[in-house]
Scaffold this motif. Structure first.
Motif, mmCIF file in Angstrom:
data_model
loop_
_atom_site.group_PDB
_atom_site.id
_atom_site.type_symbol
_atom_site.label_atom_id
_atom_site.label_comp_id
_atom_site.label_asym_id
_atom_site.label_seq_id
_atom_site.Cartn_x
_atom_site.Cartn_y
_atom_site.Cartn_z
ATOM 1 N N LYS A 1 73.479 -61.762 -64.210
ATOM 2 C CA LYS A 1 72.127 -61.162 -63.730
ATOM 3 C C LYS A 1 72.161 -61.506 -62.028
ATOM 4 O O LYS A 1 72.065 -60.644 -61.314
ATOM 5 C CB LYS A 1 70.902 -61.809 -64.125
ATOM 6 C CG LYS A 1 69.477 -61.783 -63.322
ATOM 7 C CD LYS A 1 68.539 -62.624 -63.847
ATOM 8 C CE LYS A 1 67.408 -62.738 -62.999
ATOM 9 N NZ LYS A 1 66.205 -63.752 -63.216
ATOM 10 N N ALA A 2 72.675 -62.706 -61.710
ATOM 11 C CA ALA A 2 72.883 -62.804 -60.190
ATOM 12 C C ALA A 2 73.821 -62.123 -59.565
ATOM 13 O O ALA A 2 74.009 -61.473 -58.416
ATOM 14 C CB ALA A 2 73.220 -64.499 -60.140
ATOM 15 N N VAL B 1 67.549 -54.379 -69.352
ATOM 16 C CA VAL B 1 67.431 -53.785 -68.091
ATOM 17 C C VAL B 1 68.832 -54.240 -67.466
ATOM 18 O O VAL B 1 69.694 -53.543 -66.880
ATOM 19 C CB VAL B 1 66.440 -54.315 -67.115
ATOM 20 C CG1 VAL B 1 66.882 -54.094 -65.730
ATOM 21 C CG2 VAL B 1 65.087 -53.632 -67.325
ATOM 22 N N VAL B 2 69.431 -55.681 -67.905
ATOM 23 C CA VAL B 2 70.633 -56.138 -67.440
ATOM 24 C C VAL B 2 71.813 -55.234 -68.092
ATOM 25 O O VAL B 2 72.804 -54.766 -67.399
ATOM 26 C CB VAL B 2 70.531 -57.569 -67.645
ATOM 27 C CG1 VAL B 2 72.136 -58.107 -67.520
ATOM 28 C CG2 VAL B 2 69.767 -58.454 -66.867
ATOM 29 N N ILE C 1 66.761 -58.964 -53.303
ATOM 30 C CA ILE C 1 66.074 -59.563 -54.725
ATOM 31 C C ILE C 1 66.381 -60.995 -54.819
ATOM 32 O O ILE C 1 67.582 -61.422 -54.377
ATOM 33 C CB ILE C 1 66.212 -58.984 -55.662
ATOM 34 C CG1 ILE C 1 65.799 -57.218 -55.762
ATOM 35 C CG2 ILE C 1 65.793 -59.431 -57.219
ATOM 36 C CD1 ILE C 1 66.687 -56.353 -56.627
ATOM 37 N N ASP C 2 65.479 -62.044 -55.117
ATOM 38 C CA ASP C 2 66.058 -63.350 -55.540
ATOM 39 C C ASP C 2 66.279 -63.663 -56.923
ATOM 40 O O ASP C 2 65.667 -63.239 -57.942
ATOM 41 C CB ASP C 2 64.666 -64.297 -55.133
ATOM 42 C CG ASP C 2 65.024 -65.671 -55.363
ATOM 43 O OD1 ASP C 2 66.175 -66.020 -55.873
ATOM 44 O OD2 ASP C 2 64.203 -66.496 -55.100
ATOM 45 N N PRO C 3 67.612 -63.708 -57.031
ATOM 46 C CA PRO C 3 68.153 -63.831 -58.434
ATOM 47 C C PRO C 3 67.629 -65.120 -59.210
ATOM 48 O O PRO C 3 67.573 -64.910 -60.524
ATOM 49 C CB PRO C 3 69.762 -64.131 -58.238
ATOM 50 C CG PRO C 3 69.782 -64.655 -56.867
ATOM 51 C CD PRO C 3 68.605 -64.015 -56.059
ATOM 52 N N ALA C 4 66.915 -66.132 -58.759
ATOM 53 C CA ALA C 4 66.400 -67.172 -59.395
ATOM 54 C C ALA C 4 64.930 -66.712 -59.999
ATOM 55 O O ALA C 4 64.579 -67.347 -60.709
ATOM 56 C CB ALA C 4 66.121 -68.471 -58.390
ATOM 57 N N LEU D 1 81.946 -60.099 -65.702
ATOM 58 C CA LEU D 1 82.050 -60.508 -64.288
ATOM 59 C C LEU D 1 83.317 -60.642 -63.852
ATOM 60 O O LEU D 1 83.960 -60.137 -62.672
ATOM 61 C CB LEU D 1 81.418 -61.893 -63.893
ATOM 62 C CG LEU D 1 79.991 -62.075 -64.324
ATOM 63 C CD1 LEU D 1 79.343 -63.260 -63.788
ATOM 64 C CD2 LEU D 1 79.147 -60.944 -63.691
ATOM 65 N N ASN D 2 84.478 -61.246 -64.947
ATOM 66 C CA ASN D 2 85.963 -60.899 -64.369
ATOM 67 C C ASN D 2 86.384 -59.488 -64.258
ATOM 68 O O ASN D 2 87.151 -59.293 -63.314
ATOM 69 C CB ASN D 2 86.663 -61.929 -65.413
ATOM 70 C CG ASN D 2 86.575 -63.321 -65.068
ATOM 71 O OD1 ASN D 2 87.161 -63.685 -64.033
ATOM 72 N ND2 ASN D 2 86.152 -64.093 -65.840
#
Length: 655
Positions: A125-126, A227-228, A148-151, A357-358
């Motif tokens: 998400k981040a 959504v993600v 957007i704040d990922p937290a 992510l990788n």
């Protein structure tokens, strides 16, 4: 339609375990199970559950009956819809436990949602938030909401209006959506919000995303895992866009001869990325072969070698000598940043072996510096890559259409992937259920060539049974990759599917066969009934190139959907393209599932013009029918709004 809320379940937790598409499909199954007295008993469930796609490959009807018997002492007990859903979840859990492992696809684009695991990775998400903040920072509408704040949950709140997702699709594949048609008011009403999400889902399909288990209501609710999941697919399509021989002919360096180039053209982009990575690592003397973006890269050694080969001037000698994996990962990311690769992942993501992510990290390195050259002596092999624009356009259309059906196999390269016959058999089984004899079919990988011929012979046989024009066509023509014949067969298959969908709409056909002439006459009558004078002589009428007829047709089926201030006179090629792009966007926004390009309208491509007209007709008639059939329990108004593809989406729950 603005009041549509979907299928509701009283238990919020139970509601959260399903998408609206899944709920509608299961509700339909539940209602069809009712006995003459209108009840559903436990005894009625085994034959129904055994046919559901999530269960039929893992549990037999007898096993399902046994599992239900453990929970219900009296098999004649009546159950309601919520009990039906709980039983389904319990059976699904038992099925996965029996398998021992979860089934995952080799392609990220085939990542469908699951009702058993609705958690999200905060790291992913981040990373996606950082990507959005970077690429959409200057967007006129979104910049006041960014960064957007990922937290926080700001990402999901912002996604609820659909604007963010539509804009992100245009970043991934520029020009997919005419942004003039996106509803961008500060406060949207339910209708406008639903239009944006319908446009988003149809456009996502049109760039290659798998969205069969996602409905507009799921996005309106901002369900995090959905959504993600959708954002992940969109971003990866953007990052992997150049991993093909057309965009990056230098990839020819990875192969040895003409046979290898065919293999390379048939690989999914993430496999090409792995091949490229291993090619560069071999230069560095790295001994291991990287087969995945998780366990094989988590120690960071491969990354250190890769970056030293590609950008030695930015390297640090101590990277490989560092024993702590986290410290090494941090040095790797610092090296990448000096190469202008934005830091979207953390050292922990590398050490943990986060595959998504990788993959994105390696794709970003490839985009920034691939280390390949145009001077390769193998460049002459790129002549094998087809440069026929029309063939390329049709290949893309049919490939995206096939992937939108939700079949088990994801198609990356149409001409290569259909040569075993298996993919076309899957499509035939989807559009003409029961037509395929699976006992006579062989699933890839297929080592013996005659098995491919057997599959393709069955494809041709079924095509003839469906009255396709297949004079002098044999299964071996498909095996050999005859592009002209493959495109001709797939066009007839796509057309058959369109006509079947229209035939199944009782409000129009009463089960009668639909013809191309019926579609043409319907469109002309619809435009005429709205008081306009435009008419279409045929699907190759050159007057269609300015787009005005289709805009009048769209306006006739839904008066508020066309903003006539945005329509050009359609005299110059530029004006025609603006109209064509607007037509496609408005049609998708309305709910039509279509895969043509603006050029198809401008050049009046007869086949694609037919699919566009039929798509509008299907939405219009389905919408009229659903308004009369809400009492059937399947919430038809919602279906009409679910991007015109609920037939295939709901079928995901069936065998």
């Amino acid at each position: 339609m603005s009041s549509y809320v979907g299928v509701l379940v009283s238990d919020p937790w139970l509601q959260s375990q399903f998408t609206q598409v899944e709920l509608r499909g299961l509700k339909s199954k539940f209602l069809s199970t009712r006995n003459p007295s209108g009840q559903v008993t436990v005894r009625d469930l085994p034959p129904v559950m055994a046919k559901l796609k999530a269960l039929h490959e893992m549990l037999s009807e007898e096993e399902i009956a046994g599992i239900l018997g453990e929970s219900y002492s009296d098999m004649s007990s009546e159950i309601d819809f919520e009990a039906f859903l709980r039983a389904y979840l319990d059976l699904q859990a038992k099925a996965h436990a029996k398998e021992g492992v979860s089934k995952t696809s080799s392609s990220f684009l085939k990542a469908t949602t699951t009702t058993l695991l609705h958690t999200i990775s905060e790291s992913e998400k981040a990373s996606y938030v950082a990507h959005i903040n970077s690429y959409l920072a200057e967007d006129k509408f979104l910049k006041e909401y960014l960064p957007i704040d990922p937290a926080t949950n700001s990402l999901f709140d912002l996604a609820k209006d659909g604007v963010l997702l539509c804009k992100l699709i245009n970043v991934a594949v520029p020009g997919t959506i005419d942004e003039r048609a996106i509803n961008t008011k500060r406060v949207l009403n339910p209708w406008e919000r639903n239009e944006n999400h319908t446009l988003c889902l149809n456009s996502a399909k049109a760039i290659g995303c798998t969205v069969v288990n996602i409905g507009t209501q799921d996005l309106v609710e901002g369900r995090p895992h959905l959504v993600v999941g959708l954002i992940s697919q969109i971003i990866k399509i953007q990052l992997l866009a150049d991993l093909n021989l057309k965009k990056t002919p230098q990839l020819v360096e990875l192969i040895d001869d003409s046979k290898d180039i065919e293999e390379l053209m048939g690989l999914p982009p993430e496999k090409i990325l792995l091949r490229w990575m291993n090619f560069q690592l071999k230069k560095a003397g790295y001994k291991k072969t990287i087969t995945n973006f998780s366990t094989d890269v988590k120690d960071g050694e491969a990354y250190a070698c890769l970056l030293n080969v590609l950008a030695p001037e930015h390297g640090t000698p101590s990277t490989l000598g560092t024993k702590d994996p986290t410290e090494r990962a941090n040095l790797i990311l610092e090296h990448a940043e000096r190469m202008n690769c934005k830091r979207y992942l953390t050292p922990k993501d590398i050490v943990d072996g986060s595959p998504n992510l990788n993959l994105a990290f390696v794709a970003q390195i490839f985009q920034q510096r691939n280390g390949l050259t145009m001077d390769s002596e193998k460049m002459h092999l790129t002549e094998m890559v087809p440069d026929d624009v029309q063939v390329s356009r049709e290949e893309k259309c049919f490939r995206l259409w096939i992937n939108s059906l939700g079949i088990a196999t994801y198609v990356n390269n149409l001409f290569e992937d259909v040569r075993t016959g298996w993919v076309i058999l899957e499509v035939l089984d989807k559009v003409s259920p029961g037509s395929v004899n699976w006992k006579q079919a062989t699933k890839p990988p297929i080592k013996m060539p005659f098995r491919k011929v057997e599959n393709c012979n069955q494809v041709v046989r079924i095509g003839k049974e469906l009255n396709f024009s297949l004079v002098n066509v044999a299964g071996n023509d498909i095996v050999q990759g005859n592009k002209k014949l493959i495109l001709a067969f797939l066009w007839q298959l796509m057309r058959f599917n369109i006509l079947q969908l229209l035939k199944n709409l009782k409000i129009h056909s009463q089960g009668k066969e639909i013809t191309d002439a019926d579609i043409l006459n319907w469109a002309n009558a619809k435009v005429k009934s709205s008081g306009r004078s435009s008419q279409m002589e045929s699907f190759k009428d050159k007057n269609l190139s300015n787009g005005k007829f289709f805009l009048e047709l769209l306006s006739a089926v839904e008066p508020r959907v066309v903003n006539w201030k945005l329509v050009t006179k359609g005299e110059s090629d530029e004006d025609k393209k603006m109209n064509a792009t607007y037509i496609i966007t408005v049609a998708r926004k309305l709910g039509c599932s279509i895969f043509l390009l603006p050029e198809d309208i401008m050049e009046v491509n007869q086949k694609m013009i037919l699919t566009l007209t039929a798509g509008i007709m299907y939405w219009s008639l389905q919408n009229a029918q659903s308004s009369q059939s809400v009492e059937d329990g399947n919430d038809g108004a919602g279906e009409a709004m679910e991007n015109g593809a609920s037939d295939t989406a709901t079928a995901e729950n069936e065998e």
